[in-house]
Design a protein around this motif. Structure first.
Motif: not given
Length: 214
Positions: A131-151, A179-184
């Motif tokens: 849960l802490a790791a997911r919270t940290a991921t959700s709190g990242l500043q940029s959309a790319y950082e979130i996508i990178r972490s999940y990839l 958003s879907r558009s940002i992810i794509l």
């Protein structure tokens, strides 16, 4: 701690399950929700044993709903009820699930009699770390950082077969508010740069280290 580095404590789970022979198993169909009573409702508090199948765990309702993660069998669900206060999560089946259960009181009795608290703590610490790791991921500043972490997580995860179960876009929309558009857009640029390989929306592999910044 990064999400992909957290390992499921299978030894602890299997040790505990060995002290609870299956008694009244039931089938939870996809879309059905596992009933866990609130902390204040002491009439029917239960610990659930997910023997087979997969559930998605979430908290909140409607637009405030937040998906926390996927739980695969074997797993033990409801351990937060052992604490004086606890947030109550919802668990919905995303695959047929074989479930057994026991009252919280009987669970505690068996755990105490067989000195299983170290195994219980091991499982709960892993849940907290996830849960802490997911919270940290959700709190990242940029959309790319979130996508990178999940990839990275999707590419390294094996227990839940996430790459086969989800398209990349669906998984990221399930566990983030992007958003879907940002992810794509970001996925398209990563594919064009040769960083990732995808087929029909599913991640095949990460070909080379993803840049820290994009």
């Amino acid at each position: 701690m990064e999400l992909h580095k957290i390992n499921k404590p299978l030894d602890a789970i299997n040790t505990i399950l060995s002290y609870f022979p299956v008694s009244q198993p039931s089938l939870l169909e996809p879309g059905q929700t596992l009933p866990i009573k609130s902390k204040n409702d002491r009439s029917c508090r239960k610990i659930y044993f997910l023997l087979e199948g997969a559930l998605i765990s979430s908290v909140g309702e409607e637009e405030k709903k937040q998906n926390l993660g996927i739980i695969m069998g074997p797993s033990i669900i409801g351990l937060t009820q052992l604490a004086p206060t606890s947030a109550i999560a919802q668990h919905k089946a995303i695959a047929p699930c074989m479930i057994d259960s026991i009252s919280v009181e009987d669970f505690i009795k068996v755990v105490e009699e067989n000195q299983l608290w170290p195994d219980v703590i091991n499982i709960m610490v892993t849940i907290i770390n996830s849960l802490a790791a997911r919270t940290a991921t959700s709190g990242l500043q940029s959309a790319y950082e979130i996508i990178r972490s999940y990839l990275i997580y999707m590419d390294s995860e094996n227990a839940c077969a996430i790459k086969e179960r989800y398209t990349v876009v669906k998984y990221m929309q399930t566990f983030s508010r992007l958003s879907r558009s940002i992810i794509l857009k970001i996925l398209s640029e990563l594919k064009a740069g040769g960083f990732i390989e995808m087929h029909k929306g599913r991640l095949i592999r990460i070909n080379r280290n993803l840049p820290d910044r994009f």
